[in-house]
Design a protein around this motif. Structure first.
Motif, PDB file in Angstrom:
ATOM      1  N   THR A 162      31.850  55.307  43.515  1.00 38.25           N
ATOM      2  CA  THR A 162      32.564  54.683  42.392  1.00 38.25           C
ATOM      3  C   THR A 162      33.629  53.756  42.955  1.00 38.25           C
ATOM      4  O   THR A 162      34.053  53.907  44.098  1.00 38.25           O
ATOM      5  CB  THR A 162      33.258  55.737  41.515  1.00 38.25           C
ATOM      6  OG1 THR A 162      34.246  56.439  42.292  1.00 38.25           O
ATOM      7  CG2 THR A 162      32.252  56.727  40.948  1.00 38.25           C
ATOM      8  N   ALA A 163      34.061  52.804  42.178  1.00 37.08           N
ATOM      9  CA  ALA A 163      35.064  51.850  42.634  1.00 37.08           C
ATOM     10  C   ALA A 163      36.469  52.371  42.371  1.00 37.08           C
ATOM     11  O   ALA A 163      37.339  51.662  41.864  1.00 37.08           O
ATOM     12  CB  ALA A 163      34.864  50.507  41.944  1.00 37.08           C
ATOM     13  N   ASP A 164      36.702  53.634  42.732  1.00 36.44           N
ATOM     14  CA  ASP A 164      38.021  54.259  42.563  1.00 36.44           C
ATOM     15  C   ASP A 164      38.600  54.611  43.923  1.00 36.44           C
ATOM     16  O   ASP A 164      37.884  55.039  44.830  1.00 36.44           O
ATOM     17  CB  ASP A 164      37.924  55.536  41.727  1.00 36.44           C
ATOM     18  CG  ASP A 164      37.599  55.249  40.271  1.00 36.44           C
ATOM     19  OD1 ASP A 164      37.911  54.129  39.813  1.00 36.44           O
ATOM     20  OD2 ASP A 164      37.036  56.130  39.606  1.00 36.44           O
ATOM     21  N   ALA A 168      35.566  50.311  47.329  1.00 36.93           N
ATOM     22  CA  ALA A 168      35.645  49.070  46.551  1.00 36.93           C
ATOM     23  C   ALA A 168      34.300  48.352  46.596  1.00 36.93           C
ATOM     24  O   ALA A 168      33.528  48.498  47.540  1.00 36.93           O
ATOM     25  CB  ALA A 168      36.742  48.161  47.101  1.00 36.93           C
ATOM     26  N   GLN A 169      34.014  47.568  45.572  1.00 40.27           N
ATOM     27  CA  GLN A 169      32.795  46.773  45.543  1.00 40.27           C
ATOM     28  C   GLN A 169      33.033  45.434  46.229  1.00 40.27           C
ATOM     29  O   GLN A 169      34.092  44.822  46.075  1.00 40.27           O
ATOM     30  CB  GLN A 169      32.328  46.544  44.113  1.00 40.27           C
ATOM     31  CG  GLN A 169      31.762  47.788  43.448  1.00 40.27           C
ATOM     32  CD  GLN A 169      31.117  47.486  42.109  1.00 40.27           C
ATOM     33  OE1 GLN A 169      31.489  46.547  41.433  1.00 40.27           O
ATOM     34  NE2 GLN A 169      30.141  48.293  41.732  1.00 40.27           N
ATOM     35  N   LEU A 170      32.028  44.992  46.962  1.00 37.54           N
ATOM     36  CA  LEU A 170      32.076  43.694  47.642  1.00 37.54           C
ATOM     37  C   LEU A 170      30.872  42.879  47.196  1.00 37.54           C
ATOM     38  O   LEU A 170      29.730  43.356  47.258  1.00 37.54           O
ATOM     39  CB  LEU A 170      32.063  43.875  49.164  1.00 37.54           C
ATOM     40  CG  LEU A 170      32.121  42.611  50.022  1.00 37.54           C
ATOM     41  CD1 LEU A 170      32.869  42.882  51.328  1.00 37.54           C
ATOM     42  CD2 LEU A 170      30.719  42.070  50.347  1.00 37.54           C
ATOM     43  N   THR A 171      31.121  41.671  46.735  1.00 36.98           N
ATOM     44  CA  THR A 171      30.052  40.773  46.331  1.00 36.98           C
ATOM     45  C   THR A 171      29.919  39.662  47.359  1.00 36.98           C
ATOM     46  O   THR A 171      30.862  38.886  47.586  1.00 36.98           O
ATOM     47  CB  THR A 171      30.322  40.170  44.944  1.00 36.98           C
ATOM     48  OG1 THR A 171      30.400  41.224  43.979  1.00 36.98           O
ATOM     49  CG2 THR A 171      29.208  39.224  44.541  1.00 36.98           C
ATOM     50  N   LEU A 188      28.752  48.393  48.182  1.00 39.09           N
ATOM     51  CA  LEU A 188      29.905  49.291  48.161  1.00 39.09           C
ATOM     52  C   LEU A 188      30.472  49.377  49.573  1.00 39.09           C
ATOM     53  O   LEU A 188      29.721  49.552  50.544  1.00 39.09           O
ATOM     54  CB  LEU A 188      29.498  50.680  47.685  1.00 39.09           C
ATOM     55  CG  LEU A 188      30.644  51.655  47.386  1.00 39.09           C
ATOM     56  CD1 LEU A 188      31.279  51.319  46.044  1.00 39.09           C
ATOM     57  CD2 LEU A 188      30.151  53.094  47.382  1.00 39.09           C
ATOM     58  N   ILE A 189      31.783  49.235  49.700  1.00 38.91           N
ATOM     59  CA  ILE A 189      32.412  49.313  51.016  1.00 38.91           C
ATOM     60  C   ILE A 189      32.521  50.777  51.430  1.00 38.91           C
ATOM     61  O   ILE A 189      33.135  51.587  50.740  1.00 38.91           O
ATOM     62  CB  ILE A 189      33.804  48.658  51.021  1.00 38.91           C
ATOM     63  CG1 ILE A 189      33.690  47.168  50.670  1.00 38.91           C
ATOM     64  CG2 ILE A 189      34.473  48.822  52.386  1.00 38.91           C
ATOM     65  CD1 ILE A 189      35.028  46.462  50.584  1.00 38.91           C
TER      66      ILE A 189
END
Length: 352
Positions: A189-191, A298-301, A314-315
């Motif tokens: 999750t991005a938490d 954290a998400q990386l695009t 996802l990092i």
């Protein structure tokens, strides 16, 4: 002109003015659990003028941009932890170098002390907070994990840090420490470890991306279902819990090595297996201009690399390195491809 800055404190004292003339590099490494975060400071020790820090001192470090370069977010990369023993290096060609290392877990404290204790009919938050308190940690648990209840929990001659790593794998959580705090949050999750939503990182080739090495689809990580065996004592027969992973083209099932004693634990294990399988379906490493928003979970695009590689990841871990001659560079290990990652929408592969 873009310029990175930093601040270092040891034992509550700001030592930046003393370290700055001698600083060779400052490195901050952090991951989504399984090992403690680390900060490494390398100093030119040509005259031995720096007083050796005591082992077990509280250390904090920050990295930020005074004027961010294009494509880089605001904020700071931060570390909080406890110092290990300092290390001196030297040779006739290299001179004298002093390395100061700190970890987010207190490696001198009771967190590494083994203990044995069991709990009956307890929620996860009660167990984790009790074990953490005995080890000197203040434990916070995400709401989605806090109310998880089992008829039996056990810490079987394990340290709190070892138990935290083991149990997080069982329930699909990320276990993070920043002494004297520890946290359990859902995996994938991005938490952050504090439960606060993390900013998304935009990695744009030609702007803030220095290099990339990516494989968006790894055959070894593709599975159809996550399955766990259960022994039903009332029926005196084996049963099985299953959850679909749904990897495209996968034929094999991911089967847990160990069986579980009840349906609830088996179901938790299938969820963990599913999350882990998705993480291993693809990924790689991306090197960026120093990016303060880059944190584990954290998400990386990624964009501008090529079709099939561009997409969202996802990092899993980050490594921030500031060097006095090279500036600030952030390396991200990314997993769990999604979006357009792994799909070249231009049709069949061709060299024409």
């Amino acid at each position: 002109m873009s310029r990175a800055s930093y601040q270092i404190s040891v034992g509550g004292l700001n030592v930046t003015p003393n370290f700055s003339p001698l600083l060779i590099s400052l490195e901050i490494s952090e991951s989504d659990g399984g090992k403690s975060d680390q900060c490494t400071i390398t100093l030119d020790d040509k005259d031995g003028s720096i007083l050796l820090p005591e082992t077990g001192s509280q250390m904090e470090a920050m990295l930020w941009w005074i004027e961010p370069p294009p494509g880089v977010g605001n904020g700071a990369a931060q570390f909080t932890g406890v110092t290990d023993e300092p290390r001196s290096h030297g040779s006739r060609h290299q001179g004298r170098i002093l390395t100061i290392t700190a970890h987010s877990a207190d490696l001198k404290g009771k967190g590494k002390q083994k203990t044995s204790k069991h709990y009956d009919q307890k929620q996860f938050k009660d167990v984790a907070q009790d074990l953490g308190q005995k080890a000197g940690y203040q434990v916070s648990i995400d709401q989605s994990l806090a109310s998880l209840e089992r008829d039996y929990w056990v810490c079987a001659h394990e340290s709190f840090l070892s138990w935290g790593r083991r149990i997080s794998d069982e329930i699909g959580a990320a276990f993070k420490t920043a002494y004297p705090k520890a946290a359990f949050v859902p995996r994938n999750t991005a938490d952050s470890a504090s439960g606060i939503a993390l900013a998304q990182v935009n990695a744009v080739v030609g702007l803030n991306v220095i290099s990339w090495d990516m494989a968006p689809l790894l055959s070894r990580g593709l599975y159809q279902n996550s399955k766990v065996r259960i022994y039903d004592r009332l029926k005196a027969a084996w049963d099985e819990a299953s959850q679909s992973i749904g990897s495209t083209g996968a034929e094999a099932d991911l089967r847990a090595t160990f069986k579980q004693g009840d349906k609830g634990r088996a179901t938790d294990n299938t969820k963990t297996g599913t999350a882990d399988a998705k993480r291993k379906q693809g990924g790689g490493h991306i090197e960026l201009q120093g990016e303060p928003a880059a944190q584990s979970q954290a998400q990386l695009t990624l964009s501008g690399a090529r079709p099939g590689i561009d997409g969202t990841y996802l990092i899993k871990s980050t490594h921030h390195r500031y060097h006095r001659h090279q500036g600030w560079i952030t390396t991200c290990e990314v997993v769990n491809p999604s979006g357009s990652a792994g799909e070249d929408s231009r049709g069949s592969s061709s060299s024409d």
